[in-house]
Design a protein around this motif. Structure first.
Motif, mmCIF file in Angstrom:
data_model
loop_
_atom_site.group_PDB
_atom_site.id
_atom_site.type_symbol
_atom_site.label_atom_id
_atom_site.label_comp_id
_atom_site.label_asym_id
_atom_site.label_seq_id
_atom_site.Cartn_x
_atom_site.Cartn_y
_atom_site.Cartn_z
ATOM 1 N N LEU A 166 0.862 -1.188 0.000
ATOM 2 C CA LEU A 166 0.000 0.000 0.000
ATOM 3 C C LEU A 166 0.893 1.231 0.000
ATOM 4 C CD1 LEU A 166 -3.184 0.759 2.021
ATOM 5 C CD2 LEU A 166 -1.245 2.336 2.174
ATOM 6 N N TYR A 167 0.606 2.152 -0.919
ATOM 7 C CA TYR A 167 1.330 3.425 -0.943
ATOM 8 C C TYR A 167 0.306 4.538 -1.052
ATOM 9 C CZ TYR A 167 5.257 6.603 -1.601
ATOM 10 O OH TYR A 167 6.195 7.584 -1.424
ATOM 11 N N LEU A 168 0.178 5.321 0.023
ATOM 12 C CA LEU A 168 -0.737 6.460 0.063
ATOM 13 C C LEU A 168 0.091 7.733 0.125
ATOM 14 C CD1 LEU A 168 -3.570 7.723 0.356
ATOM 15 C CD2 LEU A 168 -3.386 7.325 2.827
ATOM 16 N N ALA A 169 -0.121 8.625 -0.839
ATOM 17 C CA ALA A 169 0.647 9.864 -0.888
ATOM 18 C C ALA A 169 0.457 10.668 0.393
ATOM 19 C CB ALA A 169 0.235 10.687 -2.103
ATOM 20 N N ASN A 170 1.517 11.350 0.803
ATOM 21 C CA ASN A 170 1.490 12.136 2.034
ATOM 22 C C ASN A 170 0.794 13.477 1.769
ATOM 23 O OD1 ASN A 170 1.932 13.432 4.438
ATOM 24 N ND2 ASN A 170 4.109 12.968 4.536
ATOM 25 N N TYR A 201 3.132 2.131 3.052
ATOM 26 C CA TYR A 201 3.747 3.456 3.015
ATOM 27 C C TYR A 201 2.639 4.480 3.247
ATOM 28 C CZ TYR A 201 8.070 1.447 1.168
ATOM 29 O OH TYR A 201 9.226 0.729 1.003
ATOM 30 N N LEU A 202 2.718 5.170 4.403
ATOM 31 C CA LEU A 202 1.616 6.007 4.869
ATOM 32 C C LEU A 202 2.071 7.442 5.114
ATOM 33 C CD1 LEU A 202 0.407 3.421 7.526
ATOM 34 C CD2 LEU A 202 -0.807 3.950 5.386
ATOM 35 N N PRO A 203 1.132 8.399 5.134
ATOM 36 C CA PRO A 203 1.485 9.768 5.544
ATOM 37 C C PRO A 203 2.051 9.766 6.958
ATOM 38 C CG PRO A 203 -0.686 9.706 4.533
ATOM 39 C CD PRO A 203 -0.285 8.289 4.726
ATOM 40 N N LYS A 204 2.726 10.841 7.334
ATOM 41 C CA LYS A 204 3.362 10.897 8.649
ATOM 42 C C LYS A 204 2.338 10.797 9.780
ATOM 43 C CE LYS A 204 3.579 15.977 8.456
ATOM 44 N NZ LYS A 204 4.495 17.139 8.493
ATOM 45 N N GLN A 205 1.048 11.078 9.476
ATOM 46 C CA GLN A 205 0.004 10.933 10.495
ATOM 47 C C GLN A 205 -0.383 9.470 10.714
ATOM 48 O OE1 GLN A 205 -0.115 13.106 8.006
ATOM 49 N NE2 GLN A 205 0.031 15.087 9.027
ATOM 50 N N GLY A 206 0.081 8.580 9.834
ATOM 51 C CA GLY A 206 -0.122 7.152 10.029
ATOM 52 C C GLY A 206 -1.517 6.665 9.692
ATOM 53 N N VAL A 207 -1.967 5.660 10.441
ATOM 54 C CA VAL A 207 -3.262 5.030 10.206
ATOM 55 C C VAL A 207 -4.023 4.979 11.522
ATOM 56 C CG1 VAL A 207 -2.250 2.733 10.513
ATOM 57 C CG2 VAL A 207 -4.426 2.969 9.323
ATOM 58 N N LYS A 208 -5.331 5.157 11.446
ATOM 59 C CA LYS A 208 -6.160 5.069 12.647
ATOM 60 C C LYS A 208 -7.487 4.404 12.305
ATOM 61 C CE LYS A 208 -8.410 9.624 12.318
ATOM 62 N NZ LYS A 208 -8.637 10.906 13.018
ATOM 63 N N ALA A 209 -8.149 3.911 13.335
ATOM 64 C CA ALA A 209 -9.448 3.270 13.154
ATOM 65 C C ALA A 209 -10.542 4.331 13.157
ATOM 66 C CB ALA A 209 -9.692 2.247 14.262
ATOM 67 N N GLY A 210 -11.597 4.061 12.403
ATOM 68 C CA GLY A 210 -12.716 4.997 12.346
ATOM 69 C C GLY A 210 -14.022 4.256 12.166
ATOM 70 N N ASN A 211 -15.087 5.006 11.926
ATOM 71 C CA ASN A 211 -16.382 4.375 11.680
ATOM 72 C C ASN A 211 -17.149 5.185 10.640
ATOM 73 O OD1 ASN A 211 -19.031 5.750 12.962
ATOM 74 N ND2 ASN A 211 -17.211 6.386 14.120
ATOM 75 N N ILE A 212 -17.999 4.501 9.932
ATOM 76 C CA ILE A 212 -18.889 5.115 8.952
ATOM 77 C C ILE A 212 -20.291 4.598 9.226
ATOM 78 C CG2 ILE A 212 -19.516 5.265 6.506
ATOM 79 C CD1 ILE A 212 -16.600 5.120 5.794
#
Length: 408
Positions: free
Chosen positions: A110-114, A132-143
């Motif tokens: 996975l490559y997500l542009a910053n 490869y993630l933005p400097k804010q990283g990854v977090k859990a959420g809900n929809i």
């Protein structure tokens, strides 16, 4: 006396026949060895070019006392078509193959542009391998009350991405631009569409061109053939396409199509339900849509892949450099229960609800759920390890090539 002469003649004939047979066998053995050696040398020549994955517009040749070599390299859809020929004592052997970028331990899954925004994972999303993630990283959420179901945010290594995606070769993008403008049409006379068509990749390409829409319903077409329309190509489930290249502003693949072919479009690519496009297939869209309508964000995606479809190869969206990128438009839509075994490269927004078994590179994720648009949300999408260890993919800058498919 006459009987003795007869016996002598018969013995002489038998000895002569034996000597002739021995000579013929020796000649055939030498010629066979020369042919086998020529094939071995053509293999060696082709493999040598893998370390230098560049396009060669003119034939490169060399000549010595024992052999003559020729080699060419040109793009063909998402892959590089490489040809190597060796002639030894009038014995010629040639090999031709699709080649692509070789995977490594550092290849992104996975490559997500910053873009200074974290990736938000929701529902049954699963991330494996190198993320490869933005400097804010990854977090859990809900929809709409649906929360992330995983025990970990990612299953593998997390690394920081750059503001731009890994670069593909500019020569390849120029090739895509040129063929959509008709570069291939101008090189040869168009052939008529027939029910049965076959052309070896050892021969020159055959071009089938029509300004009107082209409908492929029950045709069996195989090999080095390019089908190009000035308006639209529609592929029906009764067609059998193998290693064929399609070029048109709009390409529609109906439900239930099975085959192995590549598509290059400038407006829209639609791939229906329950299709299976075998490796090495591709769907490439060079966006030439000029957005003027403010409601354009609600129109259908540029590349739309419907449910229960399997594509083994590459999905590519190249943005329109002359138009501003719409932040809330879906450029690539991968529906639930879709499997992409290979790569997705999207210079815009990707809505991934299916499974990517390989790599996805995208400027931004997008999720349209419950009447709302969620930016950088990955909803029920999976990015998994590519099960094909020797997969060869898109022409990235500074990549080493490997064989994608031997051609015929």
């Amino acid at each position: 006396m006459q009987f003795a002469i007869l016996i002598s003649v018969l013995v002489a004939l038998l000895l002569g026949a034996f000597l002739l047979l021995t000579h013929i066998q020796s000649v055939f053995r030498i010629k066979s060895q020369e042919l086998i050696h020529a094939f071995e040398q053509s293999n060696v020549l082709l493999f040598k070019t893998l370390d230098y994955p560049t396009v060669v517009s003119d034939t490169i040749g060399s000549e010595s006392e024992t052999k003559i070599t020729k080699q060419t390299a040109s793009y063909h859809g998402a892959w590089l078509k490489q040809y190597a020929e060796v002639s030894m004592h009038n014995r010629k052997a040639a090999r031709v193959a699709f080649t692509g970028s070789k995977r490594s331990d550092k290849t992104p899954n996975l490559y997500l542009a910053n873009t200074n925004s974290p990736l938000v994972v929701v529902g049954n999303t699963r991330l494996e391998g190198n993320s490869y993630l933005p400097k804010q990283g990854v977090k859990a959420g809900n929809i709409s009350g649906t929360y992330y179901q995983g025990n970990s945010l990612h299953y593998g290594r997390a690394l920081e991405s750059n503001e731009s995606l890994p670069q593909v070769q500019q020569e390849w993008i120029k090739y895509i631009e040129d063929v959509t403008l008709g570069a291939l049409i101008n090189t040869t006379v168009s052939v008529p569409l027939e029910k049965e068509m076959k052309n070896s990749y050892h021969n020159s390409v055959q071009i089938l061109y029509d300004t009107d829409p082209i409908f492929l319903e029950d045709q069996n077409i195989t090999g080095n053939i390019v089908i190009q329309s000035g308006s639209k190509i529609v592929v029906g489930p009764g067609s059998q396409l193998t290693d064929v290249l399609l070029i048109a502003p709009m390409i529609i693949v109906k439900n239930g199509v099975k085959g192995s072919f590549q598509s290059i479009a400038t407006k829209r690519i639609e791939i229906g339900k329950s299709c299976h496009l075998s490796y090495p297939s591709s769907a490439i869209l060079l966006d030439k849509n000029i957005v003027q309508d403010k409601q354009a964000q609600y129109t259908s995606p540029n590349i739309n892949i419907s449910t229960r479809t399997v594509i083994e190869g590459a999905i590519v969206y190249l943005k329109n450099t002359n138009a501003k990128l719409n932040r809330i438009k879906t450029h690539v839509m991968i529906a639930p229960k879709v499997e992409i075994v290979g790569e997705v490269y999207c210079e815009g927004n990707a809505d991934v609800q299916g499974a990517i078994l390989g790599s996805i590179y995208t400027h931004q994720y997008i999720a349209r759920q419950s009447g709302s648009v969620y930016l950088n949300h990955l909803y029920n999408g999976s990015v998994l390890i590519n099960p094909v260890k020797d997969y060869s993919g898109l022409p990235f800058v500074n990549a080493t090539n490997s064989i994608a498919k031997w051609l015929y």
